[in-house]
Write an enzyme that holds these catalytic residues in place. Sequence first.
Site, PDB file in Angstrom:
ATOM      1  N   HIS A 251      11.366  25.866  59.765  1.00  0.00           N
ATOM      2  CA  HIS A 251      11.183  25.476  61.161  1.00  0.00           C
ATOM      3  C   HIS A 251      10.563  26.600  61.985  1.00  0.00           C
ATOM      4  O   HIS A 251       9.843  26.327  62.953  1.00  0.00           O
ATOM      5  CB  HIS A 251      12.504  25.011  61.768  1.00  0.00           C
ATOM      6  CG  HIS A 251      12.894  23.635  61.341  1.00  0.00           C
ATOM      7  ND1 HIS A 251      14.180  23.142  61.434  1.00  0.00           N
ATOM      8  CD2 HIS A 251      12.159  22.631  60.785  1.00  0.00           C
ATOM      9  CE1 HIS A 251      14.214  21.893  60.970  1.00  0.00           C
ATOM     10  NE2 HIS A 251      12.999  21.569  60.577  1.00  0.00           N
ATOM     11  N   HIS A 380       4.926  15.833  54.901  1.00  0.00           N
ATOM     12  CA  HIS A 380       4.745  17.259  55.180  1.00  0.00           C
ATOM     13  C   HIS A 380       3.595  17.843  54.372  1.00  0.00           C
ATOM     14  O   HIS A 380       2.782  18.608  54.904  1.00  0.00           O
ATOM     15  CB  HIS A 380       6.024  18.033  54.850  1.00  0.00           C
ATOM     16  CG  HIS A 380       7.081  17.938  55.884  1.00  0.00           C
ATOM     17  ND1 HIS A 380       7.040  18.617  57.079  1.00  0.00           N
ATOM     18  CD2 HIS A 380       8.252  17.249  55.900  1.00  0.00           C
ATOM     19  CE1 HIS A 380       8.124  18.353  57.786  1.00  0.00           C
ATOM     20  NE2 HIS A 380       8.877  17.529  57.093  1.00  0.00           N
TER      21      HIS A 380
END
Length: 394
Positions: A251, A380
Amino acid sequence: MSYPAFDSKTFLEAHIEKTMAFYFPTCIDPEGGFFQFFKDDGSVYDPNTRHLVSSTRFIFNFAQAYLHTNIAEYKHAAVHGIQYLRQRHQSQSGGYVWLLDGGTNLDETNHCYGLAFVILAYSNALQIGLSEAEVWIEVTYDLLETHFWENKHGLYLDEISSDWKTVSPYRGQNANMHMCEALMSAFDATQNPKYLDRAKLLAKNICQKQASLSNSNEVWEHYTNDWQIDWDYNKNDPKHLFRPWGFQPGHQTEWAKLLLMLDKRSPENWYLPKAKYLFDLAYKKAWDTKKGGLHYGYAPDGTVCDPDKYFWVQAESFAAAWLLYKATKDETYYKQYLTLWEFSWNHMIDHTFGAWYRILDENNAQYDNNKSPAGKTDYHTMGACYEVLKTLTL
């Protein structure tokens, strides 16, 4: 060992094509929506359960594939997904069912995280020619404004009951990060500046204000209802699928990527330094110097608390490394881009059946043969490839 040219348009397009081939056309459920659970060999192991995150991410995958290839079947698949999203996931209350099984709603909780991907799906639908999606984006944004937006903090709260009456005290950065991503996509699709303005505000409030609450100026995941850091949330459950304990290096690097994407759309002088800071620290703390790959989580003291290697962490990080290289011309980022790809090529990518393995242990071994459970879809990995492709000259 010789490797493909990881920084070439030819390689990235071929990799996306092979990844898509793992899912398509197997994932298409003729009864509606997409199958969402796949073994390593591509066989479906749960034909009935549907998760909002997978339903929306597949739409992104197919829309992006259509935009880059002009193959009509991909557009048809995206439209197929939109129909299911609106007919089956959308509830009478205006929210979206989080988890369902055939005709049964298993979890009707309204999640900001899920609504972020609804906006992402609608933004992609608009980009492939569904003009009505512009209204759907607006309606979803207004829904979030009514129920989730906390003006005092300049951030979105996380989850609310299906009847909109019970608000969870939990606050998280993850939903806000994906709202930032989704609102950038909404801006790209509509050119409405309010979406970009909100994306910028989210980035500022998470990467500056909330990050300043941690000793290291990194982005912590979990907060109390007044947006103070909750250091103990899920401390005994560090492998929680959506809310793991610890700093998430994936993240930090994903925020680095988003900051650089914002900088392309509306430059701010703090975006690049913060992107560098978040990426550099995460890479330093999380990189496995012995066996390669980025670990999943590290504690506030910098020690690794979850040594597993997740597919999405490597993918978001190579995208961030590439964008940092393009922004700075620093060869260190180019080398890190290649190193992340080399690790992934050696360990995370299935060269037989296609797509990426979801998770490896600290020794780079698989836990099971469930390559793609609900939520994965390789959004992703393909999304990271598309971000790199955007910077390559034709």
